[in-house]
Design a protein around this motif. Structure first.
Motif, PDB file in Angstrom:
ATOM      1  N   ASN A 192       0.806  -1.219   0.000  1.00  0.00           N
ATOM      2  CA  ASN A 192       0.000   0.000   0.000  1.00  0.00           C
ATOM      3  C   ASN A 192       0.843   1.276   0.000  1.00  0.00           C
ATOM      4  O   ASN A 192       0.309   2.381  -0.070  1.00  0.00           O
ATOM      5  N   ASP A 195       1.699   3.449  -5.179  1.00  0.00           N
ATOM      6  CA  ASP A 195       0.473   4.011  -5.743  1.00  0.00           C
ATOM      7  C   ASP A 195      -0.245   2.957  -6.580  1.00  0.00           C
ATOM      8  O   ASP A 195       0.391   2.210  -7.328  1.00  0.00           O
ATOM      9  N   LEU A 196      -1.569   2.922  -6.466  1.00  0.00           N
ATOM     10  CA  LEU A 196      -2.360   1.939  -7.219  1.00  0.00           C
ATOM     11  C   LEU A 196      -2.194   2.065  -8.738  1.00  0.00           C
ATOM     12  O   LEU A 196      -2.469   1.122  -9.476  1.00  0.00           O
ATOM     13  N   SER A 231      -8.242  -4.502  -1.496  1.00  0.00           N
ATOM     14  CA  SER A 231      -9.250  -3.620  -0.923  1.00  0.00           C
ATOM     15  C   SER A 231      -8.960  -3.384   0.560  1.00  0.00           C
ATOM     16  O   SER A 231      -9.057  -2.255   1.065  1.00  0.00           O
ATOM     17  N   TYR A 234      -5.465  -1.277   0.840  1.00  0.00           N
ATOM     18  CA  TYR A 234      -5.555   0.119   0.415  1.00  0.00           C
ATOM     19  C   TYR A 234      -6.742   0.857   1.050  1.00  0.00           C
ATOM     20  O   TYR A 234      -6.900   2.062   0.828  1.00  0.00           O
ATOM     21  N   GLU A 235      -7.571   0.096   1.792  1.00  0.00           N
ATOM     22  CA  GLU A 235      -8.747   0.668   2.448  1.00  0.00           C
ATOM     23  C   GLU A 235      -9.630   1.400   1.439  1.00  0.00           C
ATOM     24  O   GLU A 235     -10.044   2.555   1.641  1.00  0.00           O
ATOM     25  N   LEU A 236      -9.891   0.696   0.334  1.00  0.00           N
ATOM     26  CA  LEU A 236     -10.756   1.200  -0.719  1.00  0.00           C
ATOM     27  C   LEU A 236     -11.765   0.123  -1.093  1.00  0.00           C
ATOM     28  O   LEU A 236     -11.487  -1.073  -0.941  1.00  0.00           O
ATOM     29  N   PRO A 237     -12.932   0.512  -1.621  1.00  0.00           N
ATOM     30  CA  PRO A 237     -13.908  -0.494  -2.056  1.00  0.00           C
ATOM     31  C   PRO A 237     -13.339  -1.371  -3.173  1.00  0.00           C
ATOM     32  O   PRO A 237     -12.516  -0.909  -3.980  1.00  0.00           O
ATOM     33  N   LYS A 238     -13.787  -2.613  -3.208  1.00  0.00           N
ATOM     34  CA  LYS A 238     -13.339  -3.541  -4.255  1.00  0.00           C
ATOM     35  C   LYS A 238     -13.591  -2.969  -5.639  1.00  0.00           C
ATOM     36  O   LYS A 238     -12.765  -3.149  -6.553  1.00  0.00           O
ATOM     37  N   GLU A 239     -14.709  -2.275  -5.796  1.00  0.00           N
ATOM     38  CA  GLU A 239     -15.057  -1.711  -7.096  1.00  0.00           C
ATOM     39  C   GLU A 239     -14.010  -0.696  -7.564  1.00  0.00           C
ATOM     40  O   GLU A 239     -13.685  -0.632  -8.758  1.00  0.00           O
ATOM     41  N   ASP A 240     -13.492   0.080  -6.625  1.00  0.00           N
ATOM     42  CA  ASP A 240     -12.465   1.068  -6.977  1.00  0.00           C
ATOM     43  C   ASP A 240     -11.164   0.378  -7.397  1.00  0.00           C
ATOM     44  O   ASP A 240     -10.517   0.782  -8.376  1.00  0.00           O
ATOM     45  N   ILE A 241     -10.777  -0.653  -6.645  1.00  0.00           N
ATOM     46  CA  ILE A 241      -9.557  -1.403  -6.984  1.00  0.00           C
ATOM     47  C   ILE A 241      -9.704  -2.036  -8.362  1.00  0.00           C
ATOM     48  O   ILE A 241      -8.787  -1.976  -9.198  1.00  0.00           O
TER      49      ILE A 241
END
Length: 255
Positions: A192, A195-196, A231, A234-241
């Motif tokens: 993490n 950067d993604l 997810s 990175y503490e982000l929704p799966k959809e964003d990843i």
């Protein structure tokens, strides 16, 4: 949610009995693009058949895998060149250096790696790198070949944070698969911090199945377990990843 598996050996004999069902499970899970790495000429027919069977979902690479670099490697490279002259591919891969199985072929592995990087530049294609016990050797070649037209994916990345940063410096995305879910995989400890925009998802199926399937045959639907782990990291929704990593794959493969 659209997910891209940037590295899967769907033509493998491991799927001989249930390939269509396995593909359907992946499609049901949201995996809509499958990028298929080459190994050597003995798999070409099966790869072309896979593309015929799944023309909307399957995207082929061509190349010579480092563990297939033997005495006849120049003939194998000629086969790769012949294919490139006849039709389009999405990448040169998987190529690189593997010192886990055989260190005696390091010299010709380097030759084959360099040659295929040159082919990628000629055809304006990304490379997909296989690296096992060979980070220093891979980076040595990439340092020699680095340029604006060198880009691609560091497949099955298992290195350190420093090595991740070095890989990215050569215009490489990091291919993240089942290893990120392993207790001893270690990349989950720092990923993490990257950067993604540098990350793409992969399975390397039928190999390297993520938890809770570790030790079993991997398949593309299991990429959801990789997605879930990212997810969490990175503490982000799966959809964003899924969206970000799919856009990254489109940029690399020019889809």
């Amino acid at each position: 949610m659209i997910v891209t598996d940037t590295h899967t050996h769907l033509y493998s004999d491991a799927f001989e009995e249930d390939r269509k069902e396995m593909m359907q499970r992946a499609l049901n899970a949201g995996v809509s693009r499958f990028f298929i790495p080459a190994i050597d000429s003995s798999y070409t027919k099966a790869m072309l058949q896979l593309e015929t069977d799944f023309p909307e979902q399957v995207f082929l690479m061509t190349g010579l895998h480092p563990t297939s670099v033997k005495d006849n490697y120049k003939e194998e490279l000629a086969h790769v060149e012949d294919l490139l002259s006849k039709r389009s591919f999405y990448a040169i891969g998987e190529i690189g250096i593997d010192l886990y199985w055989d260190t005696s072929t390091l010299g010709i592995q380097k030759n084959a790696f360099r040659y295929q990087i040159q082919l990628a530049k000629k055809y304006k294609l990304p490379i997909v790198i296989h690296c096992r016990d060979a980070f220093n050797e891979i980076f040595e070649v990439l340092e020699e070949e680095k340029s604006d037209d060198l880009f691609g994916i560091f497949h099955c990345f298992t290195g350190t944070l420093e090595q991740a940063k070095q890989a990215v410096s050569y215009n490489m995305k990091l291919g993240i698969g089942g290893v990120v879910t392993f207790k001893n995989g270690k990349i989950d400890q720092f990923l993490n911090q990257m950067d993604l925009k540098h990350i793409v998802l992969e399975t390397d199926s039928p190999y390297l199945a993520p938890k809770p399937f570790r030790g079993k045959r991997n398949e593309s639907s299991y990429i959801i377990k990789v997605l879930e782990k990212l997810s969490e990291l990175y503490e982000l929704p799966k959809e964003d990843i899924a969206k970000i990593t799919t856009e990254n794959s489109k940029a690399i493969f020019k889809i």
